[in-house]
Motif scaffolding. Structure first.
Motif, PDB file in Angstrom:
ATOM      1  N   PHE A  49      11.052   1.748  14.816  1.00 60.83           N
ATOM      2  CA  PHE A  49      11.048   0.831  13.676  1.00 60.83           C
ATOM      3  C   PHE A  49       9.686   0.747  12.989  1.00 60.83           C
ATOM      4  O   PHE A  49       9.549   0.071  11.972  1.00 60.83           O
ATOM      5  CB  PHE A  49      11.503  -0.577  14.099  1.00 60.83           C
ATOM      6  N   ALA A  50       8.660   1.449  13.516  1.00 56.54           N
ATOM      7  CA  ALA A  50       7.346   1.445  12.877  1.00 56.54           C
ATOM      8  C   ALA A  50       7.002   2.794  12.251  1.00 56.54           C
ATOM      9  O   ALA A  50       5.895   2.966  11.740  1.00 56.54           O
ATOM     10  CB  ALA A  50       6.263   1.058  13.893  1.00 56.54           C
ATOM     11  N   ASN A  51       7.927   3.734  12.296  1.00 59.75           N
ATOM     12  CA  ASN A  51       7.721   5.085  11.775  1.00 59.75           C
ATOM     13  C   ASN A  51       7.280   5.033  10.312  1.00 59.75           C
ATOM     14  O   ASN A  51       8.042   4.597   9.446  1.00 59.75           O
ATOM     15  CB  ASN A  51       9.034   5.868  11.908  1.00 59.75           C
ATOM     16  N   PRO A  52       6.056   5.481   9.989  1.00 61.86           N
ATOM     17  CA  PRO A  52       5.593   5.378   8.589  1.00 61.86           C
ATOM     18  C   PRO A  52       6.384   6.255   7.631  1.00 61.86           C
ATOM     19  O   PRO A  52       6.536   5.908   6.456  1.00 61.86           O
ATOM     20  CB  PRO A  52       4.122   5.820   8.680  1.00 61.86           C
ATOM     21  N   TRP A  53       6.883   7.395   8.120  1.00 63.00           N
ATOM     22  CA  TRP A  53       7.685   8.256   7.242  1.00 63.00           C
ATOM     23  C   TRP A  53       9.021   7.591   6.917  1.00 63.00           C
ATOM     24  O   TRP A  53       9.510   7.703   5.797  1.00 63.00           O
ATOM     25  CB  TRP A  53       7.891   9.616   7.897  1.00 63.00           C
ATOM     26  N   ARG A  54       9.584   6.890   7.872  1.00 63.53           N
ATOM     27  CA  ARG A  54      10.825   6.162   7.591  1.00 63.53           C
ATOM     28  C   ARG A  54      10.550   4.994   6.645  1.00 63.53           C
ATOM     29  O   ARG A  54      11.372   4.686   5.779  1.00 63.53           O
ATOM     30  CB  ARG A  54      11.455   5.663   8.883  1.00 63.53           C
ATOM     31  N   THR A  55       9.412   4.330   6.819  1.00 63.24           N
ATOM     32  CA  THR A  55       9.052   3.251   5.911  1.00 63.24           C
ATOM     33  C   THR A  55       8.956   3.761   4.478  1.00 63.24           C
ATOM     34  O   THR A  55       9.416   3.108   3.532  1.00 63.24           O
ATOM     35  CB  THR A  55       7.715   2.620   6.341  1.00 63.24           C
ATOM     36  N   LEU A  56       8.367   4.946   4.299  1.00 63.53           N
ATOM     37  CA  LEU A  56       8.290   5.548   2.965  1.00 63.53           C
ATOM     38  C   LEU A  56       9.676   5.839   2.407  1.00 63.53           C
ATOM     39  O   LEU A  56       9.960   5.564   1.229  1.00 63.53           O
ATOM     40  CB  LEU A  56       7.468   6.837   3.024  1.00 63.53           C
ATOM     41  N   CYS A  57      10.547   6.391   3.247  1.00 61.37           N
ATOM     42  CA  CYS A  57      11.897   6.728   2.804  1.00 61.37           C
ATOM     43  C   CYS A  57      12.697   5.464   2.469  1.00 61.37           C
ATOM     44  O   CYS A  57      13.447   5.445   1.483  1.00 61.37           O
ATOM     45  CB  CYS A  57      12.616   7.551   3.867  1.00 61.37           C
ATOM     46  N   GLU A  58      12.546   4.427   3.278  1.00 55.17           N
ATOM     47  CA  GLU A  58      13.239   3.177   2.996  1.00 55.17           C
ATOM     48  C   GLU A  58      12.732   2.568   1.695  1.00 55.17           C
ATOM     49  O   GLU A  58      13.514   2.009   0.903  1.00 55.17           O
ATOM     50  CB  GLU A  58      13.034   2.185   4.150  1.00 55.17           C
ATOM     51  N   GLY A  59      11.431   2.674   1.444  1.00 56.94           N
ATOM     52  CA  GLY A  59      10.890   2.184   0.179  1.00 56.94           C
ATOM     53  C   GLY A  59      11.423   2.975  -1.004  1.00 56.94           C
ATOM     54  O   GLY A  59      11.741   2.395  -2.057  1.00 56.94           O
ATOM     55  N   ALA A  60      11.519   4.291  -0.846  1.00 56.94           N
ATOM     56  CA  ALA A  60      12.087   5.113  -1.910  1.00 56.94           C
ATOM     57  C   ALA A  60      13.555   4.782  -2.135  1.00 56.94           C
ATOM     58  O   ALA A  60      14.050   4.824  -3.268  1.00 56.94           O
ATOM     59  CB  ALA A  60      11.926   6.592  -1.560  1.00 56.94           C
ATOM     60  N   HIS A  61      14.262   4.445  -1.049  1.00 62.08           N
ATOM     61  CA  HIS A  61      15.675   4.053  -1.184  1.00 62.08           C
ATOM     62  C   HIS A  61      15.798   2.753  -1.966  1.00 62.08           C
ATOM     63  O   HIS A  61      16.657   2.626  -2.866  1.00 62.08           O
ATOM     64  CB  HIS A  61      16.296   3.896   0.206  1.00 62.08           C
ATOM     65  N   ARG A  62      14.960   1.772  -1.672  1.00 61.46           N
ATOM     66  CA  ARG A  62      15.019   0.507  -2.388  1.00 61.46           C
ATOM     67  C   ARG A  62      14.641   0.674  -3.859  1.00 61.46           C
ATOM     68  O   ARG A  62      15.095  -0.096  -4.720  1.00 61.46           O
ATOM     69  CB  ARG A  62      14.097  -0.517  -1.721  1.00 61.46           C
ATOM     70  N   ALA A  63      13.814   1.704  -4.134  1.00 58.39           N
ATOM     71  CA  ALA A  63      13.429   1.976  -5.520  1.00 58.39           C
ATOM     72  C   ALA A  63      14.466   2.818  -6.251  1.00 58.39           C
ATOM     73  O   ALA A  63      14.273   3.137  -7.438  1.00 58.39           O
ATOM     74  CB  ALA A  63      12.072   2.670  -5.554  1.00 58.39           C
ATOM     75  N   GLY A  64      15.529   3.197  -5.548  1.00 60.80           N
ATOM     76  CA  GLY A  64      16.583   3.984  -6.172  1.00 60.80           C
ATOM     77  C   GLY A  64      16.314   5.468  -6.219  1.00 60.80           C
ATOM     78  O   GLY A  64      17.036   6.213  -6.902  1.00 60.80           O
ATOM     79  N   LEU A  65      15.291   5.928  -5.483  1.00 57.32           N
ATOM     80  CA  LEU A  65      14.948   7.353  -5.503  1.00 57.32           C
ATOM     81  C   LEU A  65      15.658   8.135  -4.415  1.00 57.32           C
ATOM     82  O   LEU A  65      15.756   9.364  -4.500  1.00 57.32           O
ATOM     83  CB  LEU A  65      13.428   7.513  -5.340  1.00 57.32           C
ATOM     84  N   LEU A  66      16.117   7.449  -3.373  1.00 53.29           N
ATOM     85  CA  LEU A  66      16.805   8.104  -2.261  1.00 53.29           C
ATOM     86  C   LEU A  66      18.112   7.383  -1.976  1.00 53.29           C
ATOM     87  O   LEU A  66      18.174   6.145  -2.039  1.00 53.29           O
ATOM     88  CB  LEU A  66      15.950   8.090  -0.987  1.00 53.29           C
ATOM     89  N   SER A  67      19.141   8.173  -1.651  1.00 54.52           N
ATOM     90  CA  SER A  67      20.409   7.597  -1.228  1.00 54.52           C
ATOM     91  C   SER A  67      20.489   7.626   0.291  1.00 54.52           C
ATOM     92  O   SER A  67      20.129   8.626   0.916  1.00 54.52           O
ATOM     93  CB  SER A  67      21.578   8.396  -1.818  1.00 54.52           C
TER      94      SER A  67
END
Length: 496
Positions: free
Chosen positions: A150-168
């Motif tokens: 749950f602290a994975n920085p790469w996952r944090t980036l991907c989750e942020g991109a998902h919330r921004a609508g850049l990733l599904s």
């Protein structure tokens, strides 16, 4: 206290404790690193002693774990304790803080390599990535669980991109089942190559991390965040496997967020996990890569090429090149790379052979492939202690420098937190202490694997006699790995 006393009375817990008592090494003196190893007694004495300890442990584990007369009774204590987990929600502020710190450290690691000093000892990114992250977090995960999940920085980036609508979250295409965890295995091979042969500088490390970040974002966008981090993201899979040994488990609940569950050490290895051939190869490469790292710069390994392989190709090199020595050196490194790539397959062949023998002596109707998948997790304690014995000395030697580097991460002469100019004496461990601890760790890891394999056998095979018989080939494999691990640690170093 009552809980601990209750656990200590369980038959299989007595077996494990009794077996671990066999690992206390006798008074021996060993080698210093980066120097020829001169053991005070012949190596075969160490090999016999370690093998005897492992055989005695097998007998103890087999007797206590099987003494109840029923497989279900032998396994019941694990499930009983497992069902009485202490479950506590992890505060969301703590989860958010850990994610922010991990992401900040990744950004710092990349930035310091791009704009900081090229001196690897003065730039924080080399110590932070190779020592704190790769080594320190691995050992911490075995103790406190997979916090990286749950602290994975790469996952944090991907989750942020998902919330921004850049990733599904579901991705553009479904993740192909045939890929399994082979992408993570391939990335693992590349990672070890970079570690052993990349001669990485701070700038190169930053470029690698940037490339890995872009690759993670791309495949998360293609296959979906959950699928890629389950099957393809190297570090998620690595720390998830190491975390199975920890007495702490973390689960994500839709309503309560991250939950912390206490469990018996090693019991996570007995939980049913989706295991396929790709994961078996991944676990075996955890073993093989460390063994290769320990052997590839030793004199016997060097002689294997120059005396065993090169004479066969020397006439062709001499006939086609005006600089045969340059070509020969290049071929030596290509041979090293090839052996690294083949190492998981070589270990897989060895492992499959012993699994097939276990299947034969037990009379099991299950296929060799299925049995190999069921017992793969029992090898994780061995893989972990191999990693620990080969690298743990780097933590006190170089990890302590992180205290200074955090005040001057770029190597520009800063002193942000007042620690940059602290005089830190080098931490040098006595050679005998190193050897004692290495022997004890290797034996402890193998005994833990014997225990897990035996408990799994009680669950897999039709009767106790078959379960015990099936573990004799596995014991032979463990003895071979134990002797091989100690032998590699005792090899004299020599350049190619």
């Amino acid at each position: 206290m009552n809980r601990l006393q209750a656990v200590s009375r369980l038959p299989w817990a007595k077996a494990l404790c009794s077996a671990l008592a066999c690992v206390a090494p006798s008074a021996v003196h060993a080698h210093a690193f980066a120097a020829p190893y001169t053991l005070p007694v012949p190596f075969w004495m160490y090999a016999y002693g370690a093998s005897a300890a492992l055989v005695v442990s097998f007998v103890i584990v087999g007797f206590f774990a099987s003494a109840s007369g029923e497989r279900s009774t032998a396994l019941a204590p694990i499930h009983a304790v497992d069902s009485q987990h202490s479950v506590r929600p992890v505060p969301q502020t703590m989860v958010t803080t850990l994610r922010a710190i991990a992401l900040l450290l990744l950004v710092l690691c990349v930035t310091s390599g791009l704009v900081g000093t090229s001196n690897p000892f003065l730039n924080i990114n080399m110590t932070m990535f190779w020592i704190v992250f790769v080594l320190g977090l691995t050992y911490a995960t075995a103790l406190v669980g997979d916090i990286f999940a749950f602290a994975n920085p790469w996952r944090t980036l991907c989750e942020g991109a998902h919330r921004a609508g850049l990733l599904s979250r579901s991705g553009r295409v479904a993740y192909p089942p045939m890929l399994a965890s082979y992408p993570a295995l391939l990335l693992y091979l590349v990672f070890i190559w970079v570690e052993l042969f990349g001669h990485t500088t701070p700038l190169q490390l930053s470029i690698y991390l940037l490339g890995y970040t872009l690759l993670t974002l791309y495949f998360s966008r293609l296959f979906g965040i959950d699928a890629w981090f389950r099957h393809g993201e190297l570090f998620s899979l690595f720390f998830r496997l190491v975390g199975l040994m920890a007495p702490v488990e973390y689960r994500t609940c839709a309503r309560r967020g991250v939950e912390c569950r206490l469990r018996l050490p090693l019991s996570g290895l007995l939980q049913r996990q989706p295991v396929d051939t790709s994961l078996v190869l991944f676990v075996l490469f955890m073993l093989a890569s460390t063994a290769f790292d320990g052997a590839h710069e030793t004199q016997p390994w060097s002689r294997l090429f120059w005396r065993g392989v090169y004479p066969w190709i020397e006439p062709a090199v001499a006939a086609t090149s005006v600089q045969p020595y340059t070509v020969a050196a290049r071929l030596y490194y290509r041979w090293q790379w090839l052996m690294l790539a083949l190492s998981p397959l070589l270990y897989f062949g060895l492992y499959a052979g012993f699994i097939a023998l276990s299947r034969h002596v037990s009379g099991s109707t299950r296929s060799t492939r299925e049995l190999g998948q069921l017992f793969a997790q029992s090898l994780l304690p061995i893989a972990f202690v191999y990693h620990l014995t080969h690298y743990y000395t780097l933590l006190p030697a170089q990890g302590i420098q992180f205290i200074k580097l955090i005040s001057d991460p770029l190597g520009w002469g800063w002193n942000l937190f007042g620690t940059a100019r602290i005089a830190l004496p080098p931490v040098l461990l006595d050679a005998s202490v190193i050897w004692h601890s290495q022997v004890a760790l290797i034996l402890t890891g193998h005994i833990a694997s014997v225990f897990i394999a035996h408990m799994e056998a009680l669950r897999v095979f039709p009767d106790q006699r078959g379960a015990v018989a099936s573990q004799i080939p596995m014991l032979l494999l463990m003895v071979g790995l134990t002797v091989g691990g100690l032998w590699i640690l005792s090899l004299p170093m020599g350049s190619g």
